[in-house]
Design a protein around this motif. Structure first.
Motif, PDB file in Angstrom:
ATOM      1  N   ALA A 174      -7.789   5.303   2.117  1.00  0.00           N
ATOM      2  CA  ALA A 174      -7.834   6.720   2.513  1.00  0.00           C
ATOM      3  C   ALA A 174      -8.049   6.899   4.013  1.00  0.00           C
ATOM      4  O   ALA A 174      -8.514   7.938   4.449  1.00  0.00           O
ATOM      5  CB  ALA A 174      -8.887   7.484   1.714  1.00  0.00           C
ATOM      6  N   GLN A 175      -7.659   5.916   4.794  1.00  0.00           N
ATOM      7  CA  GLN A 175      -7.795   5.998   6.255  1.00  0.00           C
ATOM      8  C   GLN A 175      -6.545   6.630   6.858  1.00  0.00           C
ATOM      9  O   GLN A 175      -5.433   6.261   6.509  1.00  0.00           O
ATOM     10  CB  GLN A 175      -7.976   4.593   6.834  1.00  0.00           C
ATOM     11  CG  GLN A 175      -8.011   4.572   8.347  1.00  0.00           C
ATOM     12  CD  GLN A 175      -8.140   3.164   8.907  1.00  0.00           C
ATOM     13  OE1 GLN A 175      -8.772   2.317   8.301  1.00  0.00           O
ATOM     14  NE2 GLN A 175      -7.537   2.921  10.045  1.00  0.00           N
ATOM     15  N   PRO A 176      -6.708   7.585   7.776  1.00  0.00           N
ATOM     16  CA  PRO A 176      -5.540   8.125   8.484  1.00  0.00           C
ATOM     17  C   PRO A 176      -4.907   7.031   9.350  1.00  0.00           C
ATOM     18  O   PRO A 176      -5.617   6.227   9.948  1.00  0.00           O
ATOM     19  CB  PRO A 176      -6.126   9.231   9.363  1.00  0.00           C
ATOM     20  CG  PRO A 176      -7.469   9.522   8.793  1.00  0.00           C
ATOM     21  CD  PRO A 176      -7.942   8.260   8.139  1.00  0.00           C
ATOM     22  N   VAL A 177      -3.572   7.003   9.390  1.00  0.00           N
ATOM     23  CA  VAL A 177      -2.852   6.024  10.194  1.00  0.00           C
ATOM     24  C   VAL A 177      -1.794   6.715  11.040  1.00  0.00           C
ATOM     25  O   VAL A 177      -1.313   7.792  10.689  1.00  0.00           O
ATOM     26  CB  VAL A 177      -2.204   4.926   9.315  1.00  0.00           C
ATOM     27  CG1 VAL A 177      -3.258   4.086   8.615  1.00  0.00           C
ATOM     28  CG2 VAL A 177      -1.234   5.507   8.307  1.00  0.00           C
ATOM     29  N   MET A 189       0.858  -1.181   0.000  1.00  0.00           N
ATOM     30  CA  MET A 189       0.000   0.000   0.000  1.00  0.00           C
ATOM     31  C   MET A 189       0.892   1.228   0.000  1.00  0.00           C
ATOM     32  O   MET A 189       2.119   1.107   0.035  1.00  0.00           O
ATOM     33  CB  MET A 189      -0.952   0.007   1.197  1.00  0.00           C
ATOM     34  CG  MET A 189      -0.283   0.101   2.552  1.00  0.00           C
ATOM     35  SD  MET A 189      -1.429  -0.005   3.948  1.00  0.00           S
ATOM     36  CE  MET A 189      -2.059  -1.643   3.790  1.00  0.00           C
ATOM     37  N   LEU A 190       0.288   2.404  -0.019  1.00  0.00           N
ATOM     38  CA  LEU A 190       1.020   3.669   0.061  1.00  0.00           C
ATOM     39  C   LEU A 190       0.573   4.404   1.316  1.00  0.00           C
ATOM     40  O   LEU A 190      -0.588   4.323   1.714  1.00  0.00           O
ATOM     41  CB  LEU A 190       0.721   4.545  -1.160  1.00  0.00           C
ATOM     42  CG  LEU A 190       1.052   3.965  -2.525  1.00  0.00           C
ATOM     43  CD1 LEU A 190       0.515   4.881  -3.630  1.00  0.00           C
ATOM     44  CD2 LEU A 190       2.539   3.770  -2.681  1.00  0.00           C
ATOM     45  N   VAL A 191       1.507   5.141   1.934  1.00  0.00           N
ATOM     46  CA  VAL A 191       1.150   6.051   3.022  1.00  0.00           C
ATOM     47  C   VAL A 191       1.571   7.440   2.563  1.00  0.00           C
ATOM     48  O   VAL A 191       2.747   7.688   2.293  1.00  0.00           O
ATOM     49  CB  VAL A 191       1.824   5.667   4.360  1.00  0.00           C
ATOM     50  CG1 VAL A 191       1.523   6.724   5.422  1.00  0.00           C
ATOM     51  CG2 VAL A 191       1.347   4.304   4.834  1.00  0.00           C
ATOM     52  N   GLU A 192       0.579   8.316   2.455  1.00  0.00           N
ATOM     53  CA  GLU A 192       0.836   9.691   1.992  1.00  0.00           C
ATOM     54  C   GLU A 192       1.050  10.583   3.196  1.00  0.00           C
ATOM     55  O   GLU A 192       0.270  10.579   4.141  1.00  0.00           O
ATOM     56  CB  GLU A 192      -0.351  10.180   1.159  1.00  0.00           C
ATOM     57  CG  GLU A 192      -0.154  11.560   0.593  1.00  0.00           C
ATOM     58  CD  GLU A 192      -0.810  12.658   1.409  1.00  0.00           C
ATOM     59  OE1 GLU A 192      -0.322  13.795   1.352  1.00  0.00           O
ATOM     60  OE2 GLU A 192      -1.794  12.389   2.092  1.00  0.00           O
TER      61      GLU A 192
END
Length: 159
Positions: A146-149, A119-122
């Motif tokens: 599109a969930q904040p982590v 996955m990607l983390v923006e």
């Protein structure tokens, strides 16, 4: 003497505040040509989150009838406890596919190799790939698109 040198650019302050919100940062400071701007927000109270933490620990000791309603709370706590889970390398927003509408990088049941993009983390408008640190099968995906982590949050389980 020029008054424009001493005039504060409110557009810059608004832009910094937007970056603060988008990246879910607590504070941001910029210095340029002798002008220092710091934008910060108060920490969110975590009293509610702390109140829920003891409940999953007490649920297994309770009678089976009482354990059933608290099962979702126990499942929510499980990802953080798993040593096999791939964890978020930073605070940001998780994306399961390379672009909106595209097929997800991986799905439950997929076989992955070490180094595969999961996955990607923006963060700060930069998309950072989260790669598998081992070969195996995707058993569970703990986040939605599109969930904040948070840093260290369990994202995906590979066994």
């Amino acid at each position: 003497m020029s008054t424009t040198k001493n005039k504060l650019d409110t557009g810059l302050v608004r832009e910094l505040a937007a970056i603060l919100r988008e990246a879910d940062l607590g504070e941001l400071e910029v210095e340029h040509d002798g002008l220092r701007i710091r934008v910060s927000k108060p920490a969110a109270p975590v009293v509610q989150a702390a109140a829920y933490a003891p409940a999953p620990a007490a649920a297994p000791a309770a009678a089976p009838a009482a354990a059933a309603p608290s099962a979702p709370a126990a499942e929510a706590a499980a990802p953080a406890a798993s040593d096999n889970a791939i964890k978020s390398p930073m605070v940001g927003t998780a994306y399961l596919s390379p672009e909106p509408g595209a097929k997800a990088f991986v799905s439950v049941g997929d076989k992955v190799k070490k180094g595969d993009t999961l996955m990607l983390v923006e963060a700060m408008k930069t998309f950072n790939p989260v790669e598998s640190d081992k070969a195996g099968v995707v058993k569970e995906i703990y986040v939605t698109d599109a969930q904040p982590v948070e840093y260290g949050e369990a994202l995906i389980l590979i066994e």
